[in-house]
Design an enzyme around this catalytic site. Structure first.
Site, PDB file in Angstrom:
ATOM      1  N   GLU A  57       0.831  -1.212   0.000  1.00 55.42           N
ATOM      2  CA  GLU A  57       0.000   0.000   0.000  1.00 55.42           C
ATOM      3  C   GLU A  57       0.856   1.248   0.000  1.00 55.42           C
ATOM      4  O   GLU A  57       0.653   2.161  -0.802  1.00 55.42           O
ATOM      5  CB  GLU A  57      -0.929   0.006   1.216  1.00 55.42           C
ATOM      6  CG  GLU A  57      -1.855   1.214   1.274  1.00 55.42           C
ATOM      7  CD  GLU A  57      -2.846   1.227   0.115  1.00 55.42           C
ATOM      8  OE1 GLU A  57      -2.630   2.031  -0.819  1.00 55.42           O
ATOM      9  OE2 GLU A  57      -3.803   0.452   0.139  1.00 55.42           O
TER      10      GLU A  57
ATOM     11  N   ASP B 133       1.016   3.997  -3.013  1.00 60.49           N
ATOM     12  CA  ASP B 133       0.615   5.385  -2.764  1.00 60.49           C
ATOM     13  C   ASP B 133       1.732   6.368  -3.085  1.00 60.49           C
ATOM     14  O   ASP B 133       1.520   7.373  -3.772  1.00 60.49           O
ATOM     15  CB  ASP B 133       0.187   5.553  -1.305  1.00 60.49           C
ATOM     16  CG  ASP B 133      -1.143   4.889  -0.992  1.00 60.49           C
ATOM     17  OD1 ASP B 133      -1.828   4.462  -1.932  1.00 60.49           O
ATOM     18  OD2 ASP B 133      -1.493   4.784   0.202  1.00 60.49           O
TER      19      ASP B 133
ATOM     20  N   SER C 184      -7.314   2.314  -3.986  1.00 60.41           N
ATOM     21  CA  SER C 184      -6.098   2.828  -3.363  1.00 60.41           C
ATOM     22  C   SER C 184      -5.029   3.117  -4.417  1.00 60.41           C
ATOM     23  O   SER C 184      -3.977   3.672  -4.091  1.00 60.41           O
ATOM     24  CB  SER C 184      -5.559   1.838  -2.336  1.00 60.41           C
ATOM     25  OG  SER C 184      -5.433   0.553  -2.886  1.00 60.41           O
TER      26      SER C 184
ATOM     27  N   ASP D  98     -22.558   9.534 -11.411  1.00 66.94           N
ATOM     28  CA  ASP D  98     -23.141   8.237 -11.067  1.00 66.94           C
ATOM     29  C   ASP D  98     -22.369   7.672  -9.879  1.00 66.94           C
ATOM     30  O   ASP D  98     -21.231   8.077  -9.611  1.00 66.94           O
ATOM     31  CB  ASP D  98     -23.093   7.271 -12.256  1.00 66.94           C
ATOM     32  CG  ASP D  98     -21.684   7.044 -12.771  1.00 66.94           C
ATOM     33  OD1 ASP D  98     -20.902   6.364 -12.071  1.00 66.94           O
ATOM     34  OD2 ASP D  98     -21.354   7.552 -13.867  1.00 66.94           O
TER      35      ASP D  98
END
Length: 585
Positions: A304, A308, A500, A564
């Protein structure tokens, strides 16, 4: 008891001996006293906060361990009642709305503190309550804005203060150290209720919904392997910069900054970042490393954090980048991150956050107070971007299950798309994992009223309203590609996916919009949503695709023309968005 009365056995005998007093009257009198004191005890303490689903910890994968011994020290965070909360919200909307004459007139941290700091009465009452349980001033500290107090105390004192709480240790496979929590709701004295919103570190478990499980190529990083065409068949910075018309634009303003929030012991590796840019960074200027790390970065790299940092620095190229890492010892990492931001006068303008939980796992009072923290950030000119989640509309008991903070009206939420074949139009479609839907707690904010109404009146295949709340805040607000991103993690080349991935992508682009405004002596964009909805035409409208529903292979919502609940207002077109951003003073 009534003032001045003592009810020992001697007193009762005297009452019975009093001349002319009927024993029946005495019995009635004592019964009245018993009822009175019983009623007083019930009213003395009130439940301050409760979790909607006390079994959620099991579903999330937490395992309950031993009860804490009375002498063990724990840390609790007291959210003190703030002043002028209504004024704060009014200022938040004024400085965030491009149509307002107050647009961009953000407050410094000092001025924000003057506005919302708790009253002296609140501070003194809470301190007196703490002292009555042997918690001294030296055991506590407050943050700059004075609205949170963090205190160290024994488990015995904590359980005495928070009646009903019983603290245990809990462990989770994603964390190396256990956390301390109570499964029981807690109560506080009625006199304290006007002064405290909630106590952090008691009920809410850290959100463990992090990155999607990465697809890992079973080969180590090597120059020979990386020269193969394989690496060009999925998403990399060049593809994103081309698709979103960033091209060779980079940040140049000295006051610009961006950040990723890192939880769950996710750390980045400078060696991984260097390897990533060696492969994917040759076509644009970029910084070689992170500018600043707040908090720990002392463990093995995580997918992660790698995802990022590699993509926010690729899209927001040359913008100084921070990693805001929450210590593993923190009992409430998300709350700790928010408090830390309120405790720093100089912070990045854009924050990318790839973690979330479910609305039904939080008490409404807790979410409302966290929303105030988002407003505090917005009036300072900060932009918070949250991933919308990787489970589509999600579902429980035949009802869609919105995520929080993704569903907060005070943050910008990023959904996910995927790329069609380069020679196929449209270029993007809404990806099935893209989190999206409608809040069950927060009403629809005015900035999206027209767009959401249009969707509800004309969108394709809208599910029955028994599945969702059509009057709730709709999310996401914006989206970007989320599927098959190349990253370098622990010197392995990996393919990963999830919102993410789309969130740091959008965050880097917003940083470039801020850079253009700063270059023209304008404020940062701050809370982004009013600008996005008023300038939706500057984005690529994603009109095909859908997200997942209640059953495997089931459909939640469809993408459509305009906003949407799969792709929001669309995906970024930087050149069009920067022209719009520069219109506003």
């Amino acid at each position: 008891m009534f003032p001045g009365q003592s009810h020992n056995s001697s007193s009762f005998r005297k009452l019975f001996k009093m001349k002319g007093i009927n024993s029946m009257l005495i019995l009635i009198y004592l019964t009245f006293l018993s009822l009175y004191f019983s009623k007083s005890r019930t009213e003395e303490y009130v439940v301050l906060e409760k979790s909607h689903d006390v079994k959620a910890w099991q579903v999330q994968g937490w395992e309950k361990l031993e009860r804490l011994p009375p002498s063990e020290e724990i840390f609790l965070t007291f959210a003190l009642k703030q002043s002028n909360v209504e004024t704060l919200e009014r200022v938040f909307w004024e400085v965030s709305d491009p149509r307002s004459k107050e647009y961009g007139k953000h407050l410094s941290l000092s001025k924000l503190t003057q506005l919302i700091a708790p009253s002296e009465t609140t501070i003194s009452n809470v301190q007196a309550w703490l002292r009555s349980h042997d918690v001294q001033s030296s055991d506590c500290h407050t943050i700059f804005t004075k609205d949170f107090m963090i205190c160290r105390m024994s488990c015995k004192s904590a359980e005495a203060m928070l009646v009903g709480a019983k603290f245990h240790r809990f462990k989770h496979a994603k964390l190396s150290k256990p956390v301390v929590r109570s499964l029981q709701h807690y109560s506080v004295p009625r006199s304290i209720v006007p002064h405290v919103d909630f106590v952090g570190g008691v009920l809410h478990f850290p959100a463990v919904k992090g990155p999607s499980s990465p697809k890992i190529l079973h080969r180590e990083f090597s120059e020979n392997m990386l020269k193969r065409d394989l690496i060009y068949s999925s998403v990399n910075p060049d593809i994103l910069r081309e698709r979103y018309k960033v091209y060779d634009v980079v940040g140049t303003h000295p006051d610009n900054r961006q950040s990723i929030a890192s939880f769950l012991e996710q750390y980045y590796s400078p060696a991984d970042l260097k390897a990533f840019f060696d492969i994917f960074g040759s076509s644009f200027r970029h910084l070689k490393d992170v500018t600043k790390v707040i908090g720990p970065n002392n463990g093995p790299p995580g997918s992660e954090a790698s995802l990022d940092i590699q993509y926010i620095m690729s899209l927001g190229a040359m913008v100084p980048t921070w990693i805001w890492s929450t210590p593993e010892s923190s009992q409430d990492p998300f709350l700790g991150w928010l408090l830390d931001i309120s405790n720093h006068s100089e912070v990045p303008w854009v924050h990318s956050v790839s973690y979330s939980g479910y609305e039904d796992e939080y008490d409404v009072s807790y979410m409302n107070r966290v929303n105030v923290e988002f407003q505090k950030a917005g009036v300072r000119g900060l932009t918070f971007l949250f991933a919308s989640g990787d489970d589509g509309a999600d579902c429980e008991n035949s009802k869609f299950r919105p995520e929080y903070p993704s569903s907060s009206p005070y943050v910008t939420t990023v959904g996910g798309t995927a790329l069609n074949d380069p020679f196929t139009l449209p270029a993007e479609y809404g990806h099935e994992i893209s989190g999206g839907g409608f809040s069950n707690v927060f009403p629809r904010p005015s900035y999206q009223t027209d767009d959401v109404e249009k969707y509800l009146n004309s969108g394709p295949h809208i599910p029955p309203t028994s599945y969702f709340n059509p009057n709730g805040r709709g999310y996401p607000d914006i989206s970007a590609v989320c599927y098959e991103f190349w990253i370098i993690d622990n010197m392995y080349l990996k393919l990963v996916y999830g919102t993410s991935a789309s969130t740091p992508t959008v965050a880097g682009i917003i940083s470039l919009l801020n850079d253009a405004r700063l270059q023209n002596n304008k404020s940062t964009l701050g809370f982004l949503n009013p600008f996005l909805y008023q300038n939706a035409a500057t984005m690529y409208d994603v009109t095909t695709g859908h997200n997942e529903g209640c059953l495997p292979g089931d459909i939640g919502f469809y993408a459509s023309t305009g906003w949407d609940p799969v792709t929001g207002c669309g995906t970024p077109n930087f050149l069009a968005m920067v022209n719009a951003a520069l219109k506003y003073h």
